[in-house]
Write a protein that holds these residues in place. Sequence first.
Motif, PDB file in Angstrom:
ATOM      1  N   PRO A  78       0.903  -1.002  -0.094  1.00 36.08           N
ATOM      2  CA  PRO A  78       0.049  -0.371  -0.322  1.00 36.08           C
ATOM      3  C   PRO A  78       0.570   1.326  -0.226  1.00 36.08           C
ATOM      4  O   PRO A  78       1.290   1.411   0.789  1.00 36.08           O
ATOM      5  CB  PRO A  78      -0.831  -0.186   1.604  1.00 36.08           C
ATOM      6  N   PHE A  79       0.314   2.511  -0.166  1.00 33.58           N
ATOM      7  CA  PHE A  79       1.124   3.445  -0.330  1.00 33.58           C
ATOM      8  C   PHE A  79       0.446   4.707   0.165  1.00 33.58           C
ATOM      9  O   PHE A  79      -0.982   5.195   0.144  1.00 33.58           O
ATOM     10  CB  PHE A  79       1.252   4.220  -2.054  1.00 33.58           C
ATOM     11  N   LEU A  80       1.033   5.172   0.972  1.00 33.47           N
ATOM     12  CA  LEU A  80       0.551   6.575   2.328  1.00 33.47           C
ATOM     13  C   LEU A  80       1.021   7.733   2.459  1.00 33.47           C
ATOM     14  O   LEU A  80       2.163   7.779   2.187  1.00 33.47           O
ATOM     15  CB  LEU A  80       0.831   5.518   3.257  1.00 33.47           C
ATOM     16  N   ASN A  81       0.047   8.667   1.726  1.00 35.67           N
ATOM     17  CA  ASN A  81       1.275   9.855   1.031  1.00 35.67           C
ATOM     18  C   ASN A  81       0.272  11.006   2.088  1.00 35.67           C
ATOM     19  O   ASN A  81      -0.735  11.425   2.634  1.00 35.67           O
ATOM     20  CB  ASN A  81      -0.171  10.746  -0.558  1.00 35.67           C
ATOM     21  N   VAL A  82       1.473  11.056   2.353  1.00 33.25           N
ATOM     22  CA  VAL A  82       1.292  12.491   3.783  1.00 33.25           C
ATOM     23  C   VAL A  82       1.906  13.993   3.460  1.00 33.25           C
ATOM     24  O   VAL A  82       2.974  13.766   2.750  1.00 33.25           O
ATOM     25  CB  VAL A  82       1.635  11.849   4.925  1.00 33.25           C
ATOM     26  N   ARG A  83       1.435  14.745   2.924  1.00 26.27           N
ATOM     27  CA  ARG A  83       1.987  16.412   2.439  1.00 26.27           C
ATOM     28  C   ARG A  83       2.267  16.962   3.771  1.00 26.27           C
ATOM     29  O   ARG A  83       1.289  17.224   4.576  1.00 26.27           O
ATOM     30  CB  ARG A  83       0.829  17.217   1.942  1.00 26.27           C
ATOM     31  N   ILE A  84       3.998  17.545   3.924  1.00 26.74           N
ATOM     32  CA  ILE A  84       4.172  17.964   5.093  1.00 26.74           C
ATOM     33  C   ILE A  84       3.264  19.102   5.778  1.00 26.74           C
ATOM     34  O   ILE A  84       2.954  19.541   6.518  1.00 26.74           O
ATOM     35  CB  ILE A  84       5.752  18.315   5.013  1.00 26.74           C
ATOM     36  N   GLU A  85       2.870  19.806   4.515  1.00 26.19           N
ATOM     37  CA  GLU A  85       1.571  20.612   4.752  1.00 26.19           C
ATOM     38  C   GLU A  85       0.491  21.347   5.433  1.00 26.19           C
ATOM     39  O   GLU A  85       0.303  21.577   6.429  1.00 26.19           O
ATOM     40  CB  GLU A  85       1.537  21.412   2.898  1.00 26.19           C
ATOM     41  N   ASP A  86       0.202  19.188   5.683  1.00 23.55           N
ATOM     42  CA  ASP A  86      -1.238  18.822   5.992  1.00 23.55           C
ATOM     43  C   ASP A  86      -0.786  18.814   7.528  1.00 23.55           C
ATOM     44  O   ASP A  86      -1.548  18.590   8.228  1.00 23.55           O
ATOM     45  CB  ASP A  86      -1.318  17.965   5.471  1.00 23.55           C
ATOM     46  N   VAL A  87       0.742  18.604   7.602  1.00 23.57           N
ATOM     47  CA  VAL A  87       0.777  18.181   9.013  1.00 23.57           C
ATOM     48  C   VAL A  87       0.748  19.866   9.575  1.00 23.57           C
ATOM     49  O   VAL A  87       0.556  19.493  11.005  1.00 23.57           O
ATOM     50  CB  VAL A  87       1.718  17.492   9.158  1.00 23.57           C
ATOM     51  N   TYR A  91      -1.455  25.875  16.366  1.00 21.71           N
ATOM     52  CA  TYR A  91      -1.526  25.235  17.435  1.00 21.71           C
ATOM     53  C   TYR A  91       0.036  24.552  18.485  1.00 21.71           C
ATOM     54  O   TYR A  91       0.437  23.636  17.709  1.00 21.71           O
ATOM     55  CB  TYR A  91      -2.235  24.418  18.036  1.00 21.71           C
ATOM     56  N   GLN A  92       0.946  24.464  19.224  1.00 19.61           N
ATOM     57  CA  GLN A  92       1.484  24.728  19.600  1.00 19.61           C
ATOM     58  C   GLN A  92       2.052  22.492  19.988  1.00 19.61           C
ATOM     59  O   GLN A  92       0.448  21.895  20.666  1.00 19.61           O
ATOM     60  CB  GLN A  92       1.733  24.938  21.226  1.00 19.61           C
ATOM     61  N   GLY A  93       2.307  22.229  19.310  1.00 19.63           N
ATOM     62  CA  GLY A  93       2.394  21.110  19.946  1.00 19.63           C
ATOM     63  C   GLY A  93       1.403  19.997  18.600  1.00 19.63           C
ATOM     64  O   GLY A  93       1.385  18.193  18.599  1.00 19.63           O
ATOM     65  N   VAL A  94       0.715  20.562  18.078  1.00 17.28           N
ATOM     66  CA  VAL A  94      -0.953  19.633  16.890  1.00 17.28           C
ATOM     67  C   VAL A  94       0.430  18.564  15.974  1.00 17.28           C
ATOM     68  O   VAL A  94       0.291  17.749  15.728  1.00 17.28           O
ATOM     69  CB  VAL A  94      -1.519  20.772  16.817  1.00 17.28           C
ATOM     70  N   SER A  95       1.396  19.804  15.320  1.00 16.49           N
ATOM     71  CA  SER A  95       2.121  19.609  13.874  1.00 16.49           C
ATOM     72  C   SER A  95       2.477  18.095  14.361  1.00 16.49           C
ATOM     73  O   SER A  95       3.086  17.280  13.650  1.00 16.49           O
ATOM     74  CB  SER A  95       2.872  20.364  13.541  1.00 16.49           C
ATOM     75  N   GLU A  96       3.120  18.153  15.508  1.00 16.50           N
ATOM     76  CA  GLU A  96       4.742  17.103  16.159  1.00 16.50           C
ATOM     77  C   GLU A  96       3.206  15.365  16.582  1.00 16.50           C
ATOM     78  O   GLU A  96       3.555  14.744  15.927  1.00 16.50           O
ATOM     79  CB  GLU A  96       4.685  16.834  17.498  1.00 16.50           C
ATOM     80  N   ARG A  97       2.190  15.511  17.123  1.00 18.63           N
ATOM     81  CA  ARG A  97       1.121  14.861  17.205  1.00 18.63           C
ATOM     82  C   ARG A  97       0.878  13.820  15.624  1.00 18.63           C
ATOM     83  O   ARG A  97       0.476  13.396  15.608  1.00 18.63           O
ATOM     84  CB  ARG A  97       0.089  16.182  18.172  1.00 18.63           C
ATOM     85  N   ASN A  98       0.412  15.333  14.564  1.00 23.73           N
ATOM     86  CA  ASN A  98      -0.252  14.650  13.307  1.00 23.73           C
ATOM     87  C   ASN A  98       0.959  14.008  12.650  1.00 23.73           C
ATOM     88  O   ASN A  98       0.572  13.273  12.141  1.00 23.73           O
ATOM     89  CB  ASN A  98      -0.282  16.171  12.762  1.00 23.73           C
ATOM     90  N   LEU A  99       2.056  15.122  13.100  1.00 21.76           N
ATOM     91  CA  LEU A  99       2.856  13.425  12.597  1.00 21.76           C
ATOM     92  C   LEU A  99       3.044  11.790  12.703  1.00 21.76           C
ATOM     93  O   LEU A  99       3.177  11.701  12.238  1.00 21.76           O
ATOM     94  CB  LEU A  99       4.496  14.458  12.119  1.00 21.76           C
ATOM     95  N   HIS A 100       3.394  12.580  14.125  1.00 23.19           N
ATOM     96  CA  HIS A 100       3.642  11.213  14.733  1.00 23.19           C
ATOM     97  C   HIS A 100       2.560  10.040  14.239  1.00 23.19           C
ATOM     98  O   HIS A 100       2.488   9.274  14.314  1.00 23.19           O
ATOM     99  CB  HIS A 100       3.467  11.204  16.428  1.00 23.19           C
ATOM    100  N   GLN A 101       1.046  10.911  14.425  1.00 25.18           N
ATOM    101  CA  GLN A 101       0.064   9.834  13.653  1.00 25.18           C
ATOM    102  C   GLN A 101       0.011   9.583  12.699  1.00 25.18           C
ATOM    103  O   GLN A 101      -0.274   8.871  12.361  1.00 25.18           O
ATOM    104  CB  GLN A 101      -0.966  11.258  14.043  1.00 25.18           C
TER     105      GLN A 101
END
Length: 268
Positions: A78-87, A91-101
């Motif tokens: 399978p191929f999963l596509n994540v754009r960093i812009e969408d991560v 809000y503080q800490g949310v980007s890190e959580r998104n990336l980890h997710q």
Amino acid sequence: PGGGPDGDAGPESTTFADVGGMTEVKKLIHRMVVLPRSRPELFARYGRRAGGGVLLYGPPGCGKTLLARATAGECGLPFLNVRIEDVIDPYQGVSERNLHQAFETARAVGPCVLFLDELDGLAYARHKHRGSEARRLVDVLLQELDAIGSDNTGLTVMAATNAPWDVDEAMLRPGRFDRVVFVPPPDEPARTDILRVHTAELPSQGTVDTGAVAARTSLFSGADLRAVVERAVDELIEESLRTGGEPPLDTPGLLAAAERVRPSTLEW
Ligand code: ATP
């Protein structure tokens, strides 16, 4: 919103046959990524571990995303596509959580190719927030990359950037993105091949000389060439609506369309 990989979790159907040109790049990716996954016993026998991510760089629209998707297809994964812009989230800490997710989701899928598009967005974030938040986001990515080496989940990470000079040096260390691959703008034979890919299924009666169109489209990216074909096809649809027939795609139609598409690798 944001952060989660898109797509369903079935094996990817796009393969290298859908990627025009890139003969050398495809060979390289086959050897570095596909073979270790399709012949693990061979690699194990010689003590070679499949690991480390692949960072693709090059001008926009020249097939980095397509190549990553096709790599998944070649591996039957399978191929999963994540754009960093969408991560990225203010809000503080949310980007890190998104990336980890995103990595969590990939691990839940099982063996797959996780593609991080627009990695230069991390550098952008650094300038925008000036400091620790962006640094932490890079650190999360580094931790996730380092974890792959030991967790055996069969996660293959690929990433793309238009601006390799903005990529944090720490990301290029062994076991992280230790293979950096240039995806070049297509030369004339590559453009011929890309045009072949995009016209293969269209009504034509041997009326397309892809080589002649390739010769007249220097500086066109793969995405530009697709746009050329789409414009030519729009004309055919108009004509079909007028005449009721099925006019074939031909060389003059493609050349006329090429006149109206601006080559985008010019600015790179
Ligand atoms: P960006 O940096 O803008 O994300 P990219 O290098 O990831 O660009 P893609 O998104 O893969 O480029 O290319 C856009 C589209 O252009 C593809 O979906 C495909 O239709 C067409 N294309 C680009 N390169 C090729 C190629 N080598 N062969 C066939 N089609 C191509």
